[in-house]
Design a protein around this motif. Sequence first.
Motif, PDB file in Angstrom:
ATOM      1  N   MET A 171       0.854  -1.191   0.000  1.00 57.71           N
ATOM      2  CA  MET A 171       0.000   0.000   0.000  1.00 57.71           C
ATOM      3  C   MET A 171       0.884   1.232   0.000  1.00 57.71           C
ATOM      4  O   MET A 171       1.918   1.272   0.651  1.00 57.71           O
ATOM      5  N   ASN A 172       0.449   2.218  -0.751  1.00 56.78           N
ATOM      6  CA  ASN A 172       1.168   3.472  -0.822  1.00 56.78           C
ATOM      7  C   ASN A 172       0.293   4.560  -0.192  1.00 56.78           C
ATOM      8  O   ASN A 172      -0.538   5.170  -0.864  1.00 56.78           O
ATOM      9  N   PRO A 173       0.474   4.836   1.105  1.00 51.41           N
ATOM     10  CA  PRO A 173      -0.428   5.762   1.802  1.00 51.41           C
ATOM     11  C   PRO A 173      -0.302   7.213   1.360  1.00 51.41           C
ATOM     12  O   PRO A 173      -1.196   8.012   1.616  1.00 51.41           O
ATOM     13  N   LEU A 174       0.770   7.569   0.652  1.00 48.77           N
ATOM     14  CA  LEU A 174       0.891   8.954   0.193  1.00 48.77           C
ATOM     15  C   LEU A 174      -0.199   9.324  -0.809  1.00 48.77           C
ATOM     16  O   LEU A 174      -0.599  10.487  -0.901  1.00 48.77           O
ATOM     17  N   PHE A 220     -12.564   6.927  -6.141  1.00 54.90           N
ATOM     18  CA  PHE A 220     -12.163   5.538  -6.361  1.00 54.90           C
ATOM     19  C   PHE A 220     -10.824   5.436  -7.084  1.00 54.90           C
ATOM     20  O   PHE A 220     -10.038   4.535  -6.816  1.00 54.90           O
ATOM     21  N   LEU A 221     -10.554   6.367  -7.987  1.00 57.37           N
ATOM     22  CA  LEU A 221      -9.267   6.381  -8.676  1.00 57.37           C
ATOM     23  C   LEU A 221      -8.119   6.608  -7.696  1.00 57.37           C
ATOM     24  O   LEU A 221      -7.096   5.921  -7.747  1.00 57.37           O
ATOM     25  N   VAL A 222      -8.308   7.548  -6.793  1.00 57.66           N
ATOM     26  CA  VAL A 222      -7.271   7.829  -5.794  1.00 57.66           C
ATOM     27  C   VAL A 222      -7.077   6.627  -4.883  1.00 57.66           C
ATOM     28  O   VAL A 222      -5.936   6.242  -4.574  1.00 57.66           O
ATOM     29  N   ILE A 223      -8.148   5.984  -4.474  1.00 65.63           N
ATOM     30  CA  ILE A 223      -8.035   4.799  -3.619  1.00 65.63           C
ATOM     31  C   ILE A 223      -7.334   3.676  -4.364  1.00 65.63           C
ATOM     32  O   ILE A 223      -6.491   2.969  -3.809  1.00 65.63           O
ATOM     33  N   ALA A 224      -7.642   3.510  -5.652  1.00 65.74           N
ATOM     34  CA  ALA A 224      -6.978   2.475  -6.449  1.00 65.74           C
ATOM     35  C   ALA A 224      -5.490   2.761  -6.590  1.00 65.74           C
ATOM     36  O   ALA A 224      -4.661   1.847  -6.565  1.00 65.74           O
ATOM     37  N   LEU A 225      -5.123   4.027  -6.745  1.00 64.02           N
ATOM     38  CA  LEU A 225      -3.712   4.388  -6.848  1.00 64.02           C
ATOM     39  C   LEU A 225      -2.965   4.124  -5.549  1.00 64.02           C
ATOM     40  O   LEU A 225      -1.766   3.860  -5.558  1.00 64.02           O
ATOM     41  N   ALA A 226      -3.676   4.202  -4.416  1.00 69.37           N
ATOM     42  CA  ALA A 226      -3.050   3.899  -3.130  1.00 69.37           C
ATOM     43  C   ALA A 226      -2.765   2.404  -3.000  1.00 69.37           C
ATOM     44  O   ALA A 226      -1.966   1.990  -2.172  1.00 69.37           O
ATOM     45  N   ASN A 227      -3.432   1.586  -3.808  1.00 67.35           N
ATOM     46  CA  ASN A 227      -3.215   0.140  -3.866  1.00 67.35           C
ATOM     47  C   ASN A 227      -3.383  -0.543  -2.502  1.00 67.35           C
ATOM     48  O   ASN A 227      -2.467  -1.206  -1.999  1.00 67.35           O
ATOM     49  N   PRO A 228      -4.569  -0.415  -1.892  1.00 67.53           N
ATOM     50  CA  PRO A 228      -4.764  -1.076  -0.605  1.00 67.53           C
ATOM     51  C   PRO A 228      -4.853  -2.593  -0.775  1.00 67.53           C
ATOM     52  O   PRO A 228      -5.491  -3.083  -1.705  1.00 67.53           O
ATOM     53  N   GLN A 229      -4.198  -3.303   0.104  1.00 66.16           N
ATOM     54  CA  GLN A 229      -4.220  -4.764   0.052  1.00 66.16           C
ATOM     55  C   GLN A 229      -4.371  -5.299   1.463  1.00 66.16           C
ATOM     56  O   GLN A 229      -3.793  -4.767   2.406  1.00 66.16           O
ATOM     57  N   ILE A 230      -5.104  -6.379   1.582  1.00 63.12           N
ATOM     58  CA  ILE A 230      -5.321  -7.004   2.886  1.00 63.12           C
ATOM     59  C   ILE A 230      -4.754  -8.412   2.826  1.00 63.12           C
ATOM     60  O   ILE A 230      -5.024  -9.184   1.900  1.00 63.12           O
ATOM     61  N   GLY A 231      -3.972  -8.770   3.808  1.00 67.32           N
ATOM     62  CA  GLY A 231      -3.451 -10.129   3.891  1.00 67.32           C
ATOM     63  C   GLY A 231      -2.455 -10.463   2.800  1.00 67.32           C
ATOM     64  O   GLY A 231      -2.489 -11.559   2.271  1.00 67.32           O
ATOM     65  N   THR A 232      -1.589  -9.562   2.496  1.00 66.44           N
ATOM     66  CA  THR A 232      -0.620  -9.793   1.429  1.00 66.44           C
ATOM     67  C   THR A 232       0.557 -10.605   1.952  1.00 66.44           C
ATOM     68  O   THR A 232       1.050 -10.381   3.054  1.00 66.44           O
TER      69      THR A 232
END
Length: 113
Positions: free
Chosen positions: A1-4, A64-76
């Motif tokens: 995930m990229n929180p920036l 949604f575009l900004v959230i997708a760019l942040a690339n959130p992942q769970i359980g990676t």
Amino acid sequence: MNPLWLLALILPLTILVFELFLRGYWSHSRKRFASLSLWDRLSPNRSNSLRRAKRILFIVALTFLVIALANPQIGTRWEEVTREGIDIFLLVDVSRSMDTQDIAPQQNHKNGV
């Protein structure tokens, strides 16, 4: 995930606040320019609800575009995978030359072949 990238959520929020702030100004400016009945005659196909829906969909899509760019992942988890297998190719000639009739081979009885 990229929180920036989540900092970019300020952009859709700013657009939303800007839209809400200017909604009253635009309504007041339209009333000063012409009456409501005249607006209906000037632009009969104008729909306030469609304009509002378009703005809302734009803001939601941007969010949604900004959230997708942040690339959130769970359980990676990283796992190295090795692959084994055989590649099979199937080629089919569909050119016009395949439409011709095949010629039967001639039998040569002289040589015994």
